[in-house]
Scaffold this motif. Structure first.
Motif, PDB file in Angstrom:
ATOM      1  N   ALA A 177      31.487  47.687  48.615  1.00  0.00           N
ATOM      2  CA  ALA A 177      31.763  46.297  48.268  1.00  0.00           C
ATOM      3  C   ALA A 177      31.565  46.056  46.780  1.00  0.00           C
ATOM      4  N   ASN A 178      30.562  46.691  46.196  1.00  0.00           N
ATOM      5  CA  ASN A 178      30.320  46.516  44.761  1.00  0.00           C
ATOM      6  C   ASN A 178      31.449  47.119  43.927  1.00  0.00           C
ATOM      7  N   ALA A 179      31.960  48.268  44.360  1.00  0.00           N
ATOM      8  CA  ALA A 179      33.069  48.896  43.637  1.00  0.00           C
ATOM      9  C   ALA A 179      34.312  48.016  43.699  1.00  0.00           C
ATOM     10  N   LEU A 180      34.601  47.486  44.876  1.00  0.00           N
ATOM     11  CA  LEU A 180      35.755  46.603  45.018  1.00  0.00           C
ATOM     12  C   LEU A 180      35.565  45.343  44.177  1.00  0.00           C
ATOM     13  N   ARG A 181      34.343  44.846  44.128  1.00  0.00           N
ATOM     14  CA  ARG A 181      34.075  43.657  43.320  1.00  0.00           C
ATOM     15  C   ARG A 181      34.359  43.921  41.851  1.00  0.00           C
ATOM     16  N   GLN A 182      34.045  45.119  41.370  1.00  0.00           N
ATOM     17  CA  GLN A 182      34.320  45.447  39.972  1.00  0.00           C
ATOM     18  C   GLN A 182      35.829  45.504  39.704  1.00  0.00           C
ATOM     19  N   VAL A 183      36.572  46.094  40.632  1.00  0.00           N
ATOM     20  CA  VAL A 183      38.031  46.121  40.485  1.00  0.00           C
ATOM     21  C   VAL A 183      38.568  44.701  40.367  1.00  0.00           C
ATOM     22  N   PHE A 186      37.754  42.765  36.978  1.00  0.00           N
ATOM     23  CA  PHE A 186      38.637  43.058  35.850  1.00  0.00           C
ATOM     24  C   PHE A 186      40.034  42.481  36.072  1.00  0.00           C
ATOM     25  N   ARG A 187      40.484  42.476  37.311  1.00  0.00           N
ATOM     26  CA  ARG A 187      41.783  41.865  37.590  1.00  0.00           C
ATOM     27  C   ARG A 187      41.714  40.341  37.394  1.00  0.00           C
ATOM     28  N   PHE A 188      40.622  39.741  37.778  1.00  0.00           N
ATOM     29  CA  PHE A 188      40.416  38.314  37.525  1.00  0.00           C
ATOM     30  C   PHE A 188      40.515  38.011  36.032  1.00  0.00           C
ATOM     31  N   LEU A 189      39.831  38.800  35.217  1.00  0.00           N
ATOM     32  CA  LEU A 189      39.854  38.566  33.777  1.00  0.00           C
ATOM     33  C   LEU A 189      41.265  38.729  33.211  1.00  0.00           C
ATOM     34  N   ALA A 190      42.044  39.610  33.818  1.00  0.00           N
ATOM     35  CA  ALA A 190      43.410  39.852  33.354  1.00  0.00           C
ATOM     36  C   ALA A 190      44.417  38.891  33.976  1.00  0.00           C
ATOM     37  N   GLY A 191      43.932  37.946  34.779  1.00  0.00           N
ATOM     38  CA  GLY A 191      44.841  36.964  35.376  1.00  0.00           C
ATOM     39  C   GLY A 191      45.645  37.512  36.540  1.00  0.00           C
ATOM     40  N   LEU A 192      45.107  38.500  37.227  1.00  0.00           N
ATOM     41  CA  LEU A 192      45.796  39.119  38.364  1.00  0.00           C
ATOM     42  C   LEU A 192      45.073  38.791  39.659  1.00  0.00           C
ATOM     43  N   PRO A 193      45.781  38.773  40.777  1.00  0.00           N
ATOM     44  CA  PRO A 193      45.141  38.458  42.053  1.00  0.00           C
ATOM     45  C   PRO A 193      44.232  39.584  42.526  1.00  0.00           C
ATOM     46  N   ALA A 194      43.268  39.200  43.321  1.00  0.00           N
ATOM     47  CA  ALA A 194      42.341  40.182  43.891  1.00  0.00           C
ATOM     48  C   ALA A 194      43.062  41.072  44.893  1.00  0.00           C
ATOM     49  N   VAL A 195      42.505  42.259  45.100  1.00  0.00           N
ATOM     50  CA  VAL A 195      43.027  43.178  46.108  1.00  0.00           C
ATOM     51  C   VAL A 195      41.980  43.368  47.195  1.00  0.00           C
ATOM     52  N   THR A 196      42.416  43.868  48.323  1.00  0.00           N
ATOM     53  CA  THR A 196      41.522  44.109  49.446  1.00  0.00           C
ATOM     54  C   THR A 196      41.361  45.602  49.669  1.00  0.00           C
ATOM     55  N   GLU A 197      40.408  45.933  50.526  1.00  0.00           N
ATOM     56  CA  GLU A 197      40.176  47.323  50.894  1.00  0.00           C
ATOM     57  C   GLU A 197      40.856  47.641  52.214  1.00  0.00           C
ATOM     58  N   ASN A 273      50.738  45.417  38.943  1.00  0.00           N
ATOM     59  CA  ASN A 273      51.274  44.433  39.879  1.00  0.00           C
ATOM     60  C   ASN A 273      51.270  44.948  41.309  1.00  0.00           C
ATOM     61  N   SER A 274      51.436  46.255  41.475  1.00  0.00           N
ATOM     62  CA  SER A 274      51.612  46.825  42.801  1.00  0.00           C
ATOM     63  C   SER A 274      50.312  47.234  43.477  1.00  0.00           C
ATOM     64  N   LEU A 275      49.178  47.095  42.796  1.00  0.00           N
ATOM     65  CA  LEU A 275      47.919  47.578  43.359  1.00  0.00           C
ATOM     66  C   LEU A 275      47.529  46.837  44.626  1.00  0.00           C
ATOM     67  N   GLY A 276      46.972  47.584  45.570  1.00  0.00           N
ATOM     68  CA  GLY A 276      46.365  47.043  46.766  1.00  0.00           C
ATOM     69  C   GLY A 276      47.248  47.122  48.007  1.00  0.00           C
ATOM     70  N   PRO A 277      46.579  47.212  49.162  1.00  0.00           N
ATOM     71  CA  PRO A 277      45.142  47.411  49.344  1.00  0.00           C
ATOM     72  C   PRO A 277      44.701  48.781  48.816  1.00  0.00           C
ATOM     73  N   VAL A 278      43.427  48.907  48.498  1.00  0.00           N
ATOM     74  CA  VAL A 278      42.912  50.141  47.924  1.00  0.00           C
ATOM     75  C   VAL A 278      41.973  50.832  48.913  1.00  0.00           C
ATOM     76  N   GLY A 279      41.716  52.105  48.642  1.00  0.00           N
ATOM     77  CA  GLY A 279      40.714  52.855  49.381  1.00  0.00           C
ATOM     78  C   GLY A 279      39.639  53.305  48.422  1.00  0.00           C
ATOM     79  N   LEU A 280      38.389  53.196  48.824  1.00  0.00           N
ATOM     80  CA  LEU A 280      37.281  53.561  47.956  1.00  0.00           C
ATOM     81  C   LEU A 280      36.375  54.545  48.673  1.00  0.00           C
ATOM     82  N   GLY A 281      36.226  55.728  48.088  1.00  0.00           N
ATOM     83  CA  GLY A 281      35.355  56.745  48.650  1.00  0.00           C
ATOM     84  C   GLY A 281      34.431  57.293  47.597  1.00  0.00           C
TER      85      GLY A 281
END
Length: 403
Positions: A177-183, A186-197, A273-281
């Motif tokens: 959850a912390n890793a996804l929050r960091q992603v 940075f997307r928030f700061l760049a004016g991009l929508p959040a992504v999900t896992e 623009n195309s990012l998400g959903p992502v996988g985090l391992g």
């Protein structure tokens, strides 16, 4: 630097660690590309995979519940973010809407627009710039609040797997959850929508992290002779940013992208623009962040780093100085091949070296801009003007200290 048919690979060493990134020829955004050996590492970071940059939809992204209202101090171009998912329009030469709030916080108030046109409900007037975002923080203090809140817990969690048993295991605690929050920060700061896992992608990313850890090296194309070889892990390695560090810290390394200056591939994937959903391992020392083959449709005309509007200085110095790697602009629709960049600070020219970046690391077009003889400083507003493009790009970067 090596060329292979439709593939492009760059590599470098930073602090004794291999740094590489991989791009694949021009497919569409939904088509995962084969990844190359090496991976990108920056004091522990891994490689950036890439697919072809495809077309993106025009218009803004949807505003989340809470909406965002423009900061009047930001000048004309601030837009009122509509509540409960009203679609925002793109702003004129600047971010014209709010950014996503953290868990519903900072839901009132939007980011001020940079050189934007008059804002209508849900977004700015027509033109290029940031899309109206979900949630949002109002002005420098709101951006700083979001930065501090999302950086408060950087714990990596506990890996339950085992190299000796070739067990990918999982992450307990807040690591994923912390890793996804960091992603998403940075997307928030760049004016991009959040992504999900995506839980299936995360399971495959775990196998990828085990594979890299078991062999103590990074590769986007792990051979079958590697210890703990698993098809799922090898496939994920070809679709991921990979790192020789655990997953939470890796996000900051990807955004800095030191050692990967010729592509800035990791940063571009996180701002795609195309990012998400992502996988985090992640294991305790290696991680994989699946970025390729996303179904995101942010539709942002361009993404800049540092972005238009207010940005915390700590976001530009995380894991090293951004100025040494370079500012960047990426786009799926604006051809930057002949771009000329002028940056001024209170009317004083700030020279930069502009470099064309190869296609398909999260965007079809991209350039980097390395400051020459000056440093990005809090309390300064930098006016960026890009000419020589089909559509001129203009925005202001207001750097805040966030003490």
């Amino acid at each position: 630097m090596t060329l292979h048919a439709n593939h492009f690979r760059s590599s470098a060493r930073v602090a004794g660690l291999l740094v590489a990134a991989w791009a694949v020829g021009c497919g569409n955004v939904q088509e995962p590309g084969r990844a190359g050996s090496g991976g990108a590492t920056v004091p522990g970071t891994g490689g950036a995979g890439a697919v072809g940059g495809g077309p993106v939809a025009s218009g803004g992204t949807s505003a989340a519940t809470g909406g965002a209202s423009a900061n009047p101090a930001g000048g004309a171009g601030g837009s009122a973010g509509a509540a409960a998912g009203t679609t925002g329009m793109t702003g004129s030469a600047g971010r014209a809407g709010g950014r996503s709030g953290a868990a519903g916080s900072n839901g009132v108030g939007g980011r001020s627009a940079a050189s934007g046109g008059a804002g209508a409900s849900g977004g700015g007037a027509s033109g290029l710039g940031g899309a109206g975002g979900p949630g949002g923080a109002s002005g420098p203090s709101g951006v700083c609040d979001r930065w501090k809140a999302d950086r408060a817990d950087l714990s990596e969690g506990t890996w339950t797997g085992s190299v000796a048993a070739c067990d990918p295991g999982d992450l307990t605690g807040a690591g994923r959850a912390n890793a996804l929050r960091q992603v998403n920060l940075f997307r928030f700061l760049a004016g991009l929508p959040a992504v999900t896992e995506d839980s299936t992608k995360s399971m495959n990313a775990q196998a990828c992290a085990l594979l890299e850890d078991a062999n103590k090296m990074l590769s986007h194309e792990p051979p079958t002779t590697w210890s703990c070889y698993m098809t799922a892990g090898a496939t994920a390695a070809g679709q991921s940013n990979i790192a020789t560090t655990a997953g939470v810290r890796a996000v900051g390394l990807y955004m800095n992208d030191r050692g990967n200056e010729t592509t800035i591939g990791h940063r571009r994937w996180l701002l795609s623009n195309s990012l998400g959903p992502v996988g985090l391992g992640s294991t305790s020392g290696y991680s994989c962040l699946m970025t390729l083959g996303g179904s995101g449709k942010a539709g942002k005309a361009y993404a800049a780093w540092p972005p238009a509007g207010d940005v915390p200085l700590p976001a530009l110095t995380v894991e090293g100085s951004l100025d040494k790697v370079g500012w960047s602009i990426q786009s799926d629709t604006i051809n930057l091949a002949s771009a000329k960049v002028t940056i001024t600070d209170a009317g004083t020219d700030r020279p930069v070296t502009v470099m064309q970046l190869p296609a398909n690391y999260g965007s079809k077009y991209a350039i980097s801009m390395v400051p020459m003889g000056w440093s990005t400083t809090a309390g300064h507003t930098y006016e960026v003007a890009v000419s020589g493009t089909p559509t001129p790009v203009n925005y202001s970067v207001n750097v805040v200290s966030c003490p």
